[in-house]
Write a protein that holds these residues in place. Structure first.
Motif, PDB file in Angstrom:
ATOM      1  N   ALA A   1     -11.384  67.103  15.885  1.00  0.00           N
ATOM      2  CA  ALA A   1     -11.102  67.494  16.919  1.00  0.00           C
ATOM      3  C   ALA A   1     -10.710  68.907  17.153  1.00  0.00           C
TER       4      ALA A   1
ATOM      5  N   GLU B   1      -8.772  72.208  19.238  1.00  0.00           N
ATOM      6  CA  GLU B   1      -7.620  72.544  20.054  1.00  0.00           C
ATOM      7  C   GLU B   1      -7.603  74.009  20.369  1.00  0.00           C
TER       8      GLU B   1
ATOM      9  N   HIS C   1     -10.931  68.949  22.370  1.00  0.00           N
ATOM     10  CA  HIS C   1     -11.947  68.444  22.236  1.00  0.00           C
ATOM     11  C   HIS C   1     -12.343  67.238  21.516  1.00  0.00           C
ATOM     12  N   VAL C   2     -12.539  66.093  21.634  1.00  0.00           N
ATOM     13  CA  VAL C   2     -12.717  65.244  20.770  1.00  0.00           C
ATOM     14  C   VAL C   2     -13.721  64.146  21.175  1.00  0.00           C
TER      15      VAL C   2
ATOM     16  N   SER D   1     -13.653  66.242  26.546  1.00  0.00           N
ATOM     17  CA  SER D   1     -12.680  67.636  26.587  1.00  0.00           C
ATOM     18  C   SER D   1     -11.681  67.138  27.420  1.00  0.00           C
TER      19      SER D   1
ATOM     20  N   TYR E   1      -1.451  65.256  22.799  1.00  0.00           N
ATOM     21  CA  TYR E   1      -2.885  64.974  22.260  1.00  0.00           C
ATOM     22  C   TYR E   1      -2.982  64.079  21.161  1.00  0.00           C
TER      23      TYR E   1
ATOM     24  N   PRO F   1      -5.672  60.597  17.201  1.00  0.00           N
ATOM     25  CA  PRO F   1      -5.660  61.470  18.463  1.00  0.00           C
ATOM     26  C   PRO F   1      -6.029  60.802  19.791  1.00  0.00           C
TER      27      PRO F   1
ATOM     28  N   THR G   1      -8.530  59.631  22.584  1.00  0.00           N
ATOM     29  CA  THR G   1      -9.825  59.334  22.579  1.00  0.00           C
ATOM     30  C   THR G   1     -10.584  59.330  24.103  1.00  0.00           C
TER      31      THR G   1
END
Length: 897
Positions: free
Chosen positions: A551, A553, A580-581, A585, A615, A633, A635
């Protein structure tokens, strides 16, 4: 005029005259800080100066042209002389200056209609160790303007040219005054000396960046003197345990170091070590924190009104700053207790340029228990911490800090039932944090801090079983082993700026990038067979092999703390973040605003609104912190948590040495997680997204606090009335009905008292009372009738009927299950506890020796750690409580050199 030449007097006479002048000058310098009580009504300048001369021994010198426009009306109690002079000449065209035993009065220079402005800046440090002082107050009396030093000890203030009088004050230190004519930008470093008049009192807090005088509300500075003197389990002073005594903060299980702040969960607390997030802050399964008090310089708690520079959590920010190291001389401490031994050493590497500070701590339960364990059973547990820091000063504008923290817990078991069978488990978990920070002053108004950091938390579990038995072809050996690993790793870069365009504006802005690597779980097992001492076959299995989650950040912020007028101050800012993962985003816009209004001299009103986003989540099912708790995190399915918090407060400081406050808050939370009915997390994150529900939460409360900050007796009394609950969509958890949060405790009282009898004996005590949290307890047993294959009851789950023992296991299938009417249906009984600690201090030739004797849970209150449904002697179902910590005595020996 007759001139006396040096040759006409004996050298001895000259030395004596010099000594007398030096002693006289120092004596009058101390009198300038002496506190006076005066009452004057319609007094003239002559009457005022006469009274001061009679009270202090100073003599005024001024010409006939010096006069004042207004009669002097004054009523002060125990104020320093320089503050009294500031009040008298504030609105007059008269300035003053100390010169030995004289006070010179002069006409103030007329300020030009359009005057130029210049900036004064520099560092404020301890005069002995050169340690930077965070939150020092700087005040200019002519312009009635002020500022404070930032977390790195730097200050900047812009003033009109002309006569300038700066006063630097920090509790525990003598006030420093600088009077001069400001005609250009000036770099001025200040070295403050300890105030001998305050050696007999305990200073609780300087309240520079938090408390009643700050624009922010819900922020508390917790001094190290208070943390070290708060009695705790086994004599271990603990940062988290001291924070638990603050209003609005609750502990989890009795005796644990967990924090539940204003209705939030432990993972909603952003805990920073020199600006770097710490994911695992617990030792010994949550009963101690990773922070060694000897390494810590300052701790600040933010419960609301979060400054825009902080983000990523919903409930709180705990900002821990460590010592930089003494640049002038070597000194340290060494301590031995029942649980741990620790030491701290600091000193110069290059005197005046480079210093170091190192602290280490280790527990030794494993060493003490080893001789008493049977040969066939072995248990071992210990933890350790190491903090190290190097501080280098390139110049007055440039400084570098290198920091490292490493802490680990080790737990192992080994069973040798006989010579043919053995099994064991080893568990290790902990943090490694490394950072480099560079402070640079671009100019007198612009300060920057650049940080590069690495953070790694990991858990490893290794278990094995070895068995031997005889077979038809000889002895066979079977071996089974399993390895379980999880963790989270961060790389980050951030740069922060502080810009001070004028005394009424203090602007902060910056940006940050973090690269996260989440390693939820990997479990590998191996099985091998060996026969007749020959190599056998080995098979490897991957029962859990979650992919790593990566991820990114990015965040940016800007905030301005500015003064609208003498009564009204505002802090406005915004925090922007992008996470962003999994090719998705999430963007968050988080406004922050807080206001402070000085209603009258000693009463201030505050209000704030804060929005936060989070997050990351912590998966846990246990009432205490466990190393198997996993960070995951957001998802594609799980959205970020969000909160909106509104706060109001009133503060009173009219009684010298006391502060009184009342704060009310309402917090609305979105996308909070709870496990679905009937499921939980038991050491595996597999399919965790399907085990949880996203819902809403709310928390509200009122916090009252009375605090005594100066004197031989210090402490505080706080009371919190609060409520916290959760609500999920209909058909989800609790059928969509609102239910109380697990740690919804209506009443919470904290009383903390410290008293210093003399230099040799001081005592600390804390008493806590809180009503019980909630728990989900089955109300009765039921029987679940499940039809055989081919029978469709229309629901796919069978019927639930009251359980009767006469049912037999016939077709259709009948099984027992627990019946629970609603989530968190049982409230635990109230808990209360008294802790006491006494310090016996003795000065030796090379340092100070201290013996601490403490009692935890003095009257042995059997507080519930958790509850469960059991049976009494008659076999009837009853609810039982489990008490974890009874009365525990301890002693600690500390030597400070």
């Amino acid at each position: 005029m007759r001139t006396i030449h040096q040759g006409h007097l004996p050298v001895r006479t000259i030395v004596l005259i010099g000594m007398v002048l030096l002693i006289t000058t120092r004596a009058y310098a101390q009198n300038a800080n002496a506190r006076l009580t005066l009452t004057l009504r319609n007094a003239t300048l002559k009457e005022f100066t006469k009274m001061i001369e009679n009270s202090t021994g100073y003599s005024f010198i001024y010409s006939e042209e010096i006069s004042i426009k207004h009669k002097i009306n004054l009523k002060v109690k125990e104020k320093p002389l320089h503050e009294i002079l500031d009040l008298v000449f504030k609105n007059e065209a008269v300035s003053y200056q100390f010169s030995g035993r004289y006070i010179l009065l002069q006409k103030k220079k007329k300020i030009k209609s359009v005057s130029r402005k210049f900036t004064i800046s520099g560092y404020v440090t301890d005069g002995t160790s050169s340690e930077t002082l965070i939150g020092t107050n700087i005040f200019e009396s002519h312009q009635n303007q002020g500022t404070t030093t930032n977390p790195y000890g730097f200050y900047s203030i812009t003033l009109p040219e002309g006569e300038t009088s700066l006063r630097f004050s920090y509790l525990g230190y003598a006030t420093e005054t600088r009077q001069f004519t400001l005609s250009k930008d000036t770099l001025m470093d200040i070295r403050m000396q300890g105030n001998t008049q305050l050696q007999e009192v305990v200073v609780v807090s300087d309240r520079a960046e938090a408390g009643a005088m700050a624009t922010q509300m819900g922020s508390i500075e917790i001094p190290m003197t208070q943390i070290k003197s708060t009695p705790s389990i086994l004599g271990e002073a603990d940062v988290m345990k001291a924070i638990q005594l603050m209003p609005g903060v609750q502990a989890g299980v009795d005796g644990s170091a967990g924090l539940y702040i204003r209705g939030g969960s432990p993972d909603q607390n952003l805990i920073l070590l020199d600006g770097v997030p710490v994911y695992n802050v617990d030792h010994m399964f949550g009963f101690f924190s990773v922070f060694t008090p000897e390494a810590v310089k300052k701790v600040t708690l933010f419960k609301s009104s979060f400054p825009a520079r902080f983000g990523g959590r919903l409930s709180s920010v705990i900002d821990v700053r460590t010592n930089d190291g003494d640049m002038q001389k070597f000194h340290g401490t060494f301590s031995i207790g029942l649980l741990t031994s620790k030491f701290n050493l600091e000193g110069p590497i290059v005197k005046g340029k480079t210093s170091f500070n190192i602290s280490a701590r280790r527990s030794y339960l494993d060493l003490l228990a080893k001789p008493f364990m049977p040969d066939d059973e072995k248990y071992s547990y210990y933890f350790y911490d190491v903090n190290a820091k190097i501080n280098h000063k390139f110049s007055d504008r440039s400084r570098l800090f290198l920091s490292i923290y490493n802490g680990k817990d080790h737990f192992s078991t080994k069973f040798d039932v006989n010579t043919d069978y053995e099994d064991g488990t080893k568990m290790n978990w902990g943090n490694t944090i490394a950072s480099a920070r560079w402070n640079y002053i671009f100019n007198n108004r612009l300060f920057s801090n650049t940080t590069v950091s690495f953070n790694n938390y990991q858990l490893g579990i290794h278990s094995y079983t070895t068995s031997q038995f005889g077979g038809t072809t000889g002895k066979e050996v079977n071996r089974y082993s399993a390895d379980y690993r999880s963790g989270i790793q961060d790389w980050s870069y951030k740069i922060d700026f502080e810009f001070n365009p004028s005394p009424i504006h203090r602007i902060k802005f910056g940006t940050k990038y973090m690269y996260h690597i989440f390693r939820p779980e990997v479990m590998t097992s191996k099985i091998s067979d060996q026969a007749n001492e020959q190599d056998g076959q080995e098979k490897t299995y991957h029962s859990i092999n979650n992919n790593h989650l990566y991820a990114h950040e990015i965040s940016a912020y800007a905030e301005d703390n500015f003064r609208i007028n003498t009564r009204f101050r505002l802090n406005m800012g915004v925090h922007l973040s992008l996470f962003h993962v999994q090719d998705k985003s999430y963007f968050s816009f988080q406004p922050r605003i807080s206001a402070r209004y000085q209603l009258v001299k000693d009463i201030a009103l505050k209000a704030s609104y804060t929005q936060m986003s989070q997050y990351v989540h912590l998966l846990s099912s246990m009432p205490i912190s466990m190393p198997t708790d996993l960070w995951v995190p957001v998802t594609k399915k799980i959205k970020p948590m969000q909160s909106h918090q509104f706060s109001l407060g009133e503060y009173y400081t009219g009684i010298k040495g006391w502060e009184f406050s009342v704060e009310g808050y309402y917090k609305d939370m979105r996308n909070v997680l709870e496990y679905k009915d009937g499921v939980s997390f038991f050491g595996t994150s597999a399919g965790w997204e399907n085990k949880v529900e996203m819902g809403k939460g709310r928390s509200m409360g009122i916090e009252l606090m009375a605090q005594k900050t100066i004197g031989k007796t210090t402490g505080w009394l706080s009371y919190t009335l609060s409520k916290s609950d959760r609500k999920f969509a209909k058909g989800g958890i609790n059928n969509g009905e609102r239910f109380p949060y697990k740690y919804d405790r209506r009443h919470n009282i904290n009383l903390t008292v410290n008293h210093r009898f003399n230099d040799r004996i001081d005592i600390g005590a804390s008493w806590v009372f809180y009503t019980g949290g909630t728990s989900t307890i089955p109300e009765e047993k039921t029987a679940v009738i499940r039809p055989n294959d081919g029978i469709n009851n229309g629901s796919g789950g069978g019927w639930v009927i009251p359980y009767e023992p006469s049912f037999t296991n016939t077709s259709p299938t009948i099984g027992e299950t627990n019946y629970v009417e609603h989530r968190n249906n049982f409230r635990l009984p109230a808990s209360h506890r008294l802790n006491i600690g006494i310090n016996f201090n003795k000065k030796t030739r090379h340092g100070i020796r201290t013996w601490n004797i403490s009692l935890y849970n003095v009257y042995n209150a059997m507080n519930p750690a958790w509850i469960y449904r059991g049976h009494n002697k008659e076999g009837h179902g009853v609810i039982k409580k489990y008490t974890l910590l009874p009365i525990i005595p301890s002693f600690t020996y500390t030597y400070k050199f």
